[in-house]
Design a protein around this motif. Sequence first.
Motif, short mmCIF file in Angstrom:
data_model
loop_
_atom_site.label_atom_id
_atom_site.label_comp_id
_atom_site.label_asym_id
_atom_site.label_seq_id
_atom_site.Cartn_x
_atom_site.Cartn_y
_atom_site.Cartn_z
N ARG A 13 0.83 -1.21 0.00
CA ARG A 13 0.00 0.00 0.00
C ARG A 13 0.86 1.25 0.00
O ARG A 13 1.98 1.27 0.48
CB ARG A 13 -1.01 -0.02 1.15
N PHE A 14 0.32 2.28 -0.62
CA PHE A 14 0.95 3.61 -0.60
C PHE A 14 0.00 4.51 0.15
O PHE A 14 -1.02 4.92 -0.41
CB PHE A 14 1.14 4.16 -2.02
N GLY A 15 0.28 4.77 1.41
CA GLY A 15 -0.65 5.57 2.20
C GLY A 15 -2.01 4.92 2.22
O GLY A 15 -2.16 3.77 2.65
N ALA A 16 -3.00 5.63 1.71
CA ALA A 16 -4.36 5.10 1.74
C ALA A 16 -4.64 4.16 0.57
O ALA A 16 -5.63 3.44 0.56
CB ALA A 16 -5.36 6.25 1.74
N VAL A 17 -3.75 4.17 -0.44
CA VAL A 17 -4.01 3.38 -1.64
C VAL A 17 -3.50 1.96 -1.47
O VAL A 17 -2.32 1.73 -1.21
CB VAL A 17 -3.31 4.02 -2.87
N GLU A 18 -4.38 1.00 -1.61
CA GLU A 18 -3.95 -0.40 -1.61
C GLU A 18 -3.61 -0.77 -3.04
O GLU A 18 -4.48 -1.18 -3.80
CB GLU A 18 -5.08 -1.29 -1.08
N ALA A 19 -2.35 -0.61 -3.39
CA ALA A 19 -1.95 -0.84 -4.78
C ALA A 19 -1.96 -2.32 -5.14
O ALA A 19 -2.26 -2.69 -6.27
CB ALA A 19 -0.57 -0.23 -5.04
N LEU A 20 -1.63 -3.17 -4.17
CA LEU A 20 -1.68 -4.62 -4.38
C LEU A 20 -2.35 -5.28 -3.18
O LEU A 20 -1.99 -5.01 -2.03
CB LEU A 20 -0.26 -5.21 -4.54
N GLY A 37 -5.10 -4.94 -17.13
CA GLY A 37 -5.90 -4.25 -16.14
C GLY A 37 -5.98 -2.79 -16.50
O GLY A 37 -5.17 -2.28 -17.28
N ASP A 38 -6.99 -2.15 -15.93
CA ASP A 38 -7.19 -0.73 -16.21
C ASP A 38 -6.05 0.10 -15.61
O ASP A 38 -5.27 -0.42 -14.82
CB ASP A 38 -8.54 -0.30 -15.58
N ASN A 39 -5.98 1.37 -15.96
CA ASN A 39 -5.00 2.25 -15.35
C ASN A 39 -5.18 2.27 -13.84
O ASN A 39 -6.30 2.39 -13.37
CB ASN A 39 -5.15 3.68 -15.88
N GLY A 40 -4.07 2.12 -13.11
CA GLY A 40 -4.15 2.15 -11.66
C GLY A 40 -4.52 0.82 -11.05
O GLY A 40 -4.69 0.73 -9.83
N ALA A 41 -4.61 -0.23 -11.85
CA ALA A 41 -4.99 -1.53 -11.32
C ALA A 41 -3.88 -2.16 -10.47
O ALA A 41 -4.13 -3.06 -9.69
CB ALA A 41 -5.35 -2.47 -12.48
N GLY A 42 -2.64 -1.69 -10.66
CA GLY A 42 -1.54 -2.20 -9.84
C GLY A 42 -0.51 -3.00 -10.62
O GLY A 42 0.40 -3.59 -10.04
N LYS A 43 -0.61 -2.97 -11.95
CA LYS A 43 0.31 -3.76 -12.77
C LYS A 43 1.76 -3.32 -12.58
O LYS A 43 2.63 -4.13 -12.29
CB LYS A 43 -0.06 -3.63 -14.26
N SER A 44 1.98 -2.01 -12.71
CA SER A 44 3.36 -1.53 -12.59
C SER A 44 3.90 -1.75 -11.19
O SER A 44 5.08 -2.08 -11.01
CB SER A 44 3.45 -0.05 -12.96
N THR A 45 3.03 -1.58 -10.19
CA THR A 45 3.48 -1.80 -8.82
C THR A 45 3.91 -3.25 -8.62
O THR A 45 4.95 -3.52 -8.02
CB THR A 45 2.35 -1.44 -7.83
N LEU A 46 3.14 -4.17 -9.17
CA LEU A 46 3.50 -5.58 -9.08
C LEU A 46 4.88 -5.82 -9.70
O LEU A 46 5.73 -6.51 -9.14
CB LEU A 46 2.44 -6.44 -9.78
N ALA A 53 12.28 -2.82 -6.97
CA ALA A 53 12.18 -1.37 -6.80
C ALA A 53 11.33 -1.01 -5.57
O ALA A 53 11.54 0.02 -4.95
CB ALA A 53 11.59 -0.73 -8.04
N HIS A 54 10.34 -1.86 -5.23
CA HIS A 54 9.53 -1.66 -4.02
C HIS A 54 9.58 -2.94 -3.18
O HIS A 54 9.36 -4.02 -3.72
CB HIS A 54 8.06 -1.45 -4.36
N PRO A 55 9.81 -2.83 -1.89
CA PRO A 55 9.64 -4.02 -1.05
C PRO A 55 8.15 -4.26 -0.82
O PRO A 55 7.39 -3.29 -0.69
CB PRO A 55 10.32 -3.62 0.27
N1 LIG Z 1 5.07 5.40 -5.77
C1 LIG Z 1 3.75 5.51 -5.53
N2 LIG Z 1 3.28 6.30 -4.54
C2 LIG Z 1 1.96 6.40 -4.30
N3 LIG Z 1 1.00 5.77 -4.98
C3 LIG Z 1 1.39 4.97 -6.01
C4 LIG Z 1 2.78 4.80 -6.32
N4 LIG Z 1 2.88 3.95 -7.37
C5 LIG Z 1 1.62 3.62 -7.70
N5 LIG Z 1 0.73 4.21 -6.87
C6 LIG Z 1 -0.73 4.02 -6.90
O1 LIG Z 1 -0.97 2.64 -6.88
C7 LIG Z 1 -2.03 2.32 -7.75
C8 LIG Z 1 -1.56 1.32 -8.78
O2 LIG Z 1 -0.71 1.97 -9.70
P1 LIG Z 1 0.10 1.23 -10.85
O3 LIG Z 1 0.71 0.00 -10.29
O4 LIG Z 1 1.00 2.19 -11.49
O5 LIG Z 1 -1.07 0.83 -11.84
P2 LIG Z 1 -1.03 0.37 -13.38
O6 LIG Z 1 0.40 0.16 -13.78
O7 LIG Z 1 -1.82 -0.86 -13.40
O8 LIG Z 1 -1.67 1.46 -14.16
C9 LIG Z 1 -2.53 3.61 -8.34
O9 LIG Z 1 -3.62 4.08 -7.60
C10 LIG Z 1 -1.34 4.53 -8.18
O10 LIG Z 1 -1.78 5.86 -8.06
#
Ligand SMILES: Nc1ncnc2c1ncn2[C@@H]1O[C@H](COP(=O)(O)OP(=O)(O)O)[C@@H](O)[C@H]1O
Lengths: 254, 329
Positions: A13-20, A37-46, A53-55
């Motif tokens: 999670r990033f603050g309030a956002v549960e990214a995964l 997945g749609d934009n913001g679905a969490g693909k890049s975070t995964l 890059a992220h623990p």
């Molecule tokens: N470094 C970060 N700090 C805060 N929020 C983030 C960060 N990276 C991603 N997020 C949030 O996490 C969610 C997933 O983002 P992301 O993984 O980039 O999605 P996708 O690649 O599927 O479009 C989004 O709501 C995004 O705003």
Amino acid sequence: MDALLEVRNVSKRFGAVEALKDVSVSLAPGEVLGVVGDNGAGKSTLMKVISGAHPPDSGELRLAGQPASFASPRAARQAGIEMIYQDLALADHLDVGANIFLGREPLRRLAGVVPVIDDATVRAEVVALLGRIESHIPDPETRVLALSGGQRQAVAIARALYWKAKVVIMDEPTAALAAIESRNVLRMARSLARDGVGILFIDHNLLEVLEVCDRVAVMYRGSKVYECRASETSQDELVRYMTGFSVQGAAVPA
Amino acid sequence: MSVESLSVTAYPRQSRRTRLLQELRQLAFALASIIALTIIFALLNARFMSPVNWYHIAQQVAIIAILAVGQTFVIATAGIDISQGSVVALTAMISALAAVNLGMPPIVAVLLTLLAGALVGLVMGLTITTLGVPPFIATLGMLAVALGGALLTTNGTPVFGLPQGFLVIAQGDFLGFPHMAWIALILALIAAFVLNRTRFGRYTLAIGSNAESARRAGIDVRRHLTLIYVLAGATSALAGIVYVAYTAAAQPTAGQNYELYSIAAVVIGGGSLFGGVGTILGSVLGALLMTILRNGTELAGISPYVEQVILGVVVVGAVYVDNLRRRLR
Ligand SMILES: Nc1ncnc2c1ncn2[C@@H]1O[C@H](COP(=O)(O)OP(=O)(O)O)[C@@H](O)[C@H]1O
Ligand SMILES: [Mg+2]
């Protein structure tokens, strides 16, 4: 087949956002796994969790059956996980060979003492590499700045291949490419997979995903909501999961 | 349609040959300018073509070429060293004080001065890499500091009375070629080798081309950049030493504006202030061009004030052309 990479119950999670949210996926050698997945679905975070890059907040990664945790992208790369960045990060003024070998140039000793870059070895290796990924770069001594977007992808892919990547992550590799070049990138992804590399392939173009991937995982608001063989699904079905329509007991249209 | 079914070959090409041609075109430009200027100055004053004058040019070009070599590496990393002229002055004073006032043997005075130059470079390098001050400002600061230091050493008075063993560094010739030109030539050959054949040279260009890419490739960018400025400081010191031996005196006004000559030389020779490119051969030709400009205007009876104006215009013009080149690519 044994999993090359296993992601088990990863949350971030990033603050309030549960990214995964409790995401699990696995990748076999030689397999191309599409992640849609749609934009913001969490693909890049995964992908960032996988590439160090992220623990993750919780959950674990396993590489070839062994638990793995990466303190940095560098550590992940040493373990064989190579991320092909969207911006590619190539040194434009250097040639193809110099980019592929950057930081790891083979050396030979001039007159037995002075270490110089072994250009002959670089050239031979690059020719072989570019052949393996069937790229269309005419000459390894071409400067990267003269290359097209697809050819730049080829350089980044060749770099991953040469350094024995086991897992290659491609985050929207075709996003900025002309249609014809996208096809070449897909072809290169397939030839990497034929070499036994596992590929995580993120793409918005579902046709491309269905064409190049063996399996597809769908992400929706941080969760993996669906997974299937690419041959057993359709664009429509994927879209239904991507938009949350088929999720959590929502009615599935007939 | 299967992925394998398509094959495309219609890509922009840039083979080794076209690249070589591009580099040759740049060198040809510098060479053509040299020839054009030579003809103009020969017409303005017949003495310009005399063997004595060309011997003189060979001496003058040495100092600018030495500085241009250091500047080539700095500019290749997308940096700039505008402290060169002042560091020449400071190291000129240090070498003369060491050799004359402290009575050190010339070789010791030379090594000490090179070390001093390297230290000056280290300070600039660390200012850039650890404090994050842009190269322009870091080296501008050093320009003031080194000039102040040079004036402070003797309160602004020159030092004379250098021993013969020191003067021989610049004075005298070998195979009809002045010693100082040999020094510049040997330095240029070593530098060209390092830039083209070694990892050090490769990383220099890689950092200038894309520092982030170099970092991701595991190159220690900060350490490399610091080292680049150490080398630049040492080459400025070498220029200071040669200057003292050439003029048989050390003055705090030595080397004034020399950074402008070297920057112009590098850019005319194909270097780009945006980094990632540059060749030693090009920079040396650029140095020759700038030397001929200086020598020729003097012989033509053009006022040194006007020569200053021309120098300024050439520097800005060369950088403007560099900008155009970049945009047209
Ligand atoms: N470094 C970060 N700090 C805060 N929020 C983030 C960060 N990276 C991603 N997020 C949030 O996490 C969610 C997933 O983002 P992301 O993984 O980039 O999605 P996708 O690649 O599927 O479009 C989004 O709501 C995004 O705003
Ligand atoms: Mg994304």
